[in-house]
Design an enzyme around this catalytic site. Structure first.
Site, PDB file in Angstrom:
ATOM      1  CD  GLU A   1     109.694 -64.327  24.950  1.00 58.51           C
ATOM      2  OE1 GLU A   1     108.870 -63.569  24.402  1.00 58.51           O
ATOM      3  OE2 GLU A   1     110.544 -64.986  24.320  1.00 58.51           O
TER       4      GLU A   1
ATOM      5  CG  ASN B   1     113.576 -66.473  26.076  1.00 59.34           C
ATOM      6  OD1 ASN B   1     112.972 -66.467  27.138  1.00 59.34           O
ATOM      7  ND2 ASN B   1     113.182 -65.781  25.020  1.00 59.34           N
TER       8      ASN B   1
ATOM      9  CB  CYS C   1     107.452 -66.092  22.690  1.00 58.16           C
ATOM     10  SG  CYS C   1     106.837 -64.788  21.605  1.00 58.16           S
TER      11      CYS C   1
ATOM     12  CG  ASN D   1     108.060 -60.014  25.366  1.00 56.67           C
ATOM     13  OD1 ASN D   1     108.047 -58.872  25.818  1.00 56.67           O
ATOM     14  ND2 ASN D   1     108.297 -61.075  26.115  1.00 56.67           N
TER      15      ASN D   1
HETATM   16  N1  CDV Z   1     109.510 -63.327  21.459  1.00 57.18           N
HETATM   17  C1  CDV Z   1     109.164 -63.975  20.324  1.00 57.18           C
HETATM   18  O1  CDV Z   1     109.456 -65.150  20.175  1.00 57.18           O
HETATM   19  N2  CDV Z   1     108.488 -63.244  19.390  1.00 57.18           N
HETATM   20  C2  CDV Z   1     108.124 -63.792  18.125  1.00 57.18           C
HETATM   21  C3  CDV Z   1     108.137 -62.708  17.055  1.00 57.18           C
HETATM   22  C4  CDV Z   1     109.512 -62.278  16.764  1.00 57.18           C
HETATM   23  C5  CDV Z   1     107.525 -63.165  15.794  1.00 57.18           C
HETATM   24  C6  CDV Z   1     106.763 -64.449  18.126  1.00 57.18           C
HETATM   25  O2  CDV Z   1     106.652 -65.551  17.582  1.00 57.18           O
HETATM   26  O3  CDV Z   1     105.795 -63.869  18.613  1.00 57.18           O
END
Ligand code: CDV
Length: 314
Positions: free
Chosen positions: A47, A107, A169, A194
């Protein structure tokens, strides 16, 4: 027809705030070269793979963050990646921040085929974090400030002789993400992430970050009888530790390949897409066993609603 896809998960170590896109792309091309030598057909990058994870920085005026976003894809910085991948006949998944001509911010991830053509685009739907500066947090996570929720839904695309879906993510923590793609026949779901090693939203032991990372992807690979590939940005990025743990998961829910470092690292596994077929005829024959007449609540309501007779008794 053989439907075996050799997949490379190209985990990236930290990207410093002042690291250029050219440098990130050079790192990716290095991993593409290794992927070519190891016979990969498809490489998955993280990501927001072209920049540091900038939602950790607060800016009052959102337009002052525009330099983190891409206004075209490919563009000058990323064209060498597209060319290197096409020269090697390798498709890829790439995450980046997208600024549209209308000024909308997403994103985003794209799927690119072995000839360098973009075949699919996904915009992250489950945006974690918050939209205002919250001083009590160890670090900010301002995805809700800088991005709109994705408007393209969860699609699947025909590539590498199979059906491929994308997520980003936080999407991986939600069963709906996989099920909506699973219901369209997705055999391979690719996603970048991330994930900091500290949960600033609620207190929890740090070790749960990696446990939950794998738990959700393994469980949903199993329940949707599909391959899942999760690829991290890892290591200490501007003082914030990202967990890593990139992995390639088969439809049984078992991890076939897993990153051992918090650096640039290519993991490789051969994914037989036909391995989805047996569980789809048996335990997870969705058409045969699902009872949709009892699932209406899932799309009618988002949060918890205690049934009226029980809440009255509280
Ligand atoms: N980049 C993300 O979406 N990170 C989230 C964190 C903030 C919990 C994740 O679900 O990994």
């Amino acid at each position: 027809m053989v439907r075996k896809v050799t997949i490379g998960g190209a985990q990236m170590g930290p990207i410093a705030p002042d690291e250029s896109r050219d440098s990130c792309v050079a790192r990716m091309i290095e991993m593409l070269r290794e992927a070519a030598s190891r016979g990969c057909d498809l490489v998955v990058f993280p990501e927001l793979a072209l920049t540091t994870f900038f939602p950790r920085y607060y800016e009052e005026d959102i337009s002052r963050m525009d330099h983190w976003f891409e206004t075209a894809m490919p563009n000058t910085a990323t064209r060498p990646l597209f060319e290197a991948a096409a020269a090697a006949g390798i498709g890829f998944y790439l995450g980046y921040a997208e600024l549209t001509p209308e000024g909308r911010r997403f994103n985003t991830s794209i799927l690119v085929d072995g000839s360098g053509q973009i075949t699919g685009k996904y915009r992250k739907i489950h945006l974690p974090g918050h939209s205002e500066f919250e001083p009590w947090r160890a670090f900010q996570h301002l995805e809700k400030r800088y991005f709109e929720p994705g408007d393209l839904g969860f699609g699947v695309w025909s590539q590498h002789a199979g059906l491929v879906g994308m997520a980003i993510c936080n999407d991986r923590r939600w069963p709906e993400t996989y099920r909506v793609m699973g219901l369209q026949g997705a055999e391979l779901i690719v996603l970048g992430y991330n994930t900091p090693d500290t949960n600033t939203s609620e207190p929890e032991p740090n070790h749960l970050r990696m446990f939950h990372n794998h738990l959700v992807m393994q469980a949903n690979a199993y329940m949707n009888a599909c391959w899942v590939v999760g690829v991290a940005k890892a290591g200490v990025e501007d003082g914030c530790m990202l967990i890593g743990g990139s992995c390639i998961i088969q439809p049984s829910g078992e991890i076939l390949a897993r990153a051992a470092t918090l650096e640039d690292e290519l993991i490789v596994a051969v994914a037989d897409l036909d391995a989805c077929a047996a569980p789809r005829r048996g335990t997870f024959n969705l058409g045969r066993h699902r009872r949709v007449e009892h699932y209406g609540r899932i799309v009618r309501q988002a949060g918890i609603e205690i049934p009226a007779d029980l809440s009255a008794a509280e």
